[in-house]
Design a protein around this motif. Structure first.
Motif, mmCIF file in Angstrom:
data_model
loop_
_atom_site.group_PDB
_atom_site.id
_atom_site.type_symbol
_atom_site.label_atom_id
_atom_site.label_comp_id
_atom_site.label_asym_id
_atom_site.label_seq_id
_atom_site.Cartn_x
_atom_site.Cartn_y
_atom_site.Cartn_z
ATOM 1 N N ASN A 1 -33.334 65.129 17.011
ATOM 2 C CA ASN A 1 -33.306 64.545 15.983
ATOM 3 C C ASN A 1 -32.089 63.716 15.765
ATOM 4 O O ASN A 1 -31.892 62.586 15.468
ATOM 5 C CB ASN A 1 -33.506 65.708 14.836
ATOM 6 N N ASN B 1 -32.363 60.711 17.595
ATOM 7 C CA ASN B 1 -33.113 59.513 16.872
ATOM 8 C C ASN B 1 -32.290 58.781 15.891
ATOM 9 O O ASN B 1 -32.477 57.903 15.599
ATOM 10 C CB ASN B 1 -34.300 60.344 16.112
ATOM 11 N N ILE B 2 -31.441 59.424 15.261
ATOM 12 C CA ILE B 2 -30.545 59.030 14.263
ATOM 13 C C ILE B 2 -29.505 58.103 14.816
ATOM 14 O O ILE B 2 -29.388 56.865 14.002
ATOM 15 C CB ILE B 2 -29.774 60.114 13.340
ATOM 16 N N HIS B 3 -28.957 58.572 15.870
ATOM 17 C CA HIS B 3 -27.759 57.691 16.204
ATOM 18 C C HIS B 3 -27.963 56.739 17.368
ATOM 19 O O HIS B 3 -27.118 55.924 17.800
ATOM 20 C CB HIS B 3 -26.458 58.618 16.785
#
Length: 326
Positions: free
Chosen positions: A190, A193-195
């Motif tokens: 996760n 996926n954000i960075h």
């Protein structure tokens, strides 16, 4: 020599006066060249010359002259094209004359440098190392090593996710690990996926699935090649994918529920693994043999024949693949 043989020399602390790294795995070529340079001298003792900076006379003179301010004299040269035999032999000889000097060539390519690699022999105390693309298992181990060096708190699923997100491009993965190392938290899928952002408009994993499902992949092939993916690399990835499906199928038929750790050596993201298992179980064993023979024949043609346009050739062959094995 190949990477494994050179790694044995490293473990035995064998030193050479001249090194050459080349091959398909550009990340490994550059990483090994830099690591060797750092092992031969400090930052101030290493001079890096890239591409158009190559100057034979300057480098030869530098290698022949010992520095008044340091004990080591290291030159790291990055090349895109091979240099003349007489240049290579003269630079290696300069390092043999002056034991304080070491020259390292980081060659970005494969076929272009095969002849040049032959100039590096044990007789002149030099070594050429050809780097092939690592398997998925080897690549994940490399990422593990990099993550540990950066003191990153991570889970294995995250490294697998990053690797597949970047279409097996280790350089991009390591760049992202460096960015993620500043975060004071455990790196999970996760967080990635954000960075982090995968490259290209086409999902490579989705492309491979569509290829095996017999869907129209014409636009996807063109997009992948336009993004800069090498034709032989693309073909090797397709072959590797089919081999993985065969191993899953064989495991399921002989043992039972496929175990990714036992089959691949690592655990890929669940959604990717589930798709692979579903694909593999629906393909008959005899079809796998025909698929692999077809792909190996394409590779043989690409490497041994004078094909005018390898880009169009690989597109045509993979479109034919979807028709034959639909």
């Amino acid at each position: 020599m190949y990477k494994n043989e050179f790694d044995n020399h490293l473990r035995q602390n064998t030193k050479f006066n001249a090194y050459m790294f080349f091959g398909q795995a550009l990340f490994l070529v550059e990483q090994y060249a830099l690591d060797i340079a750092n092992s031969c001298g400090t930052k101030d003792e290493i001079e890096k010359l890239y591409f158009d900076d190559y100057d034979f006379k300057y480098i030869k003179n530098k290698l022949l002259q010992s520095s008044l301010f340091s004990s080591n004299n290291v030159v790291l040269v990055k090349l895109e094209k091979k240099i003349p035999k007489k240049d290579v032999e003269a630079l290696i000889e300069a390092c043999n004359i002056n034991p304080d000097s070491t020259i390292i060539f980081s060659c970005l390519g494969d076929t272009e440098f095969k002849t040049m690699a032959g100039y590096f022999t044990s007789k002149n105390n030099s070594a050429s190392v050809r780097m092939f693309q690592p398997s998925d298992t080897e690549a994940i181990r490399i990422l593990e090593k990099e993550a540990k060096l950066l003191n990153i708190n991570y889970d294995m699923q995250a490294l697998n996710h990053l690797y597949f997100m970047h279409k097996n491009d280790l350089a991009l993965c390591v760049n992202d690990l460096n960015k993620l190392s500043i975060l004071d938290e455990k790196i999970t899928s996760n967080i990635i996926n954000i960075h982090c952002f995968g490259i290209g408009a086409v999902s490579f994993e989705e492309f491979l699935n569509n290829l095996l499902l017999g869907k129209d992949i014409s636009d996807d092939i063109a997009s992948l090649l336009e993004e800069g993916m090498n034709e032989v690399f693309l073909l090797n990835q397709v072959t590797s994918f089919v081999q993985q499906l065969f191993m899953i199928s064989a495991y399921a038929r002989a043992i039972g529920t496929p175990n990714p750790k036992e089959i691949l050596g690592f655990i890929p993201p669940k959604n990717i693994w589930d798709k692979k298992c579903k694909l593999a179980i629906n393909i008959k064993p005899e079809v796998f043999q025909k698929m692999l023979e077809f792909l190996l024949n394409i590779e043989l043609e690409l490497k041994s024949s004078k094909i005018d346009n390898s880009n169009l050739y690989i597109q045509s062959c993979l479109r034919k693949f979807t028709v034959l094995f639909r």
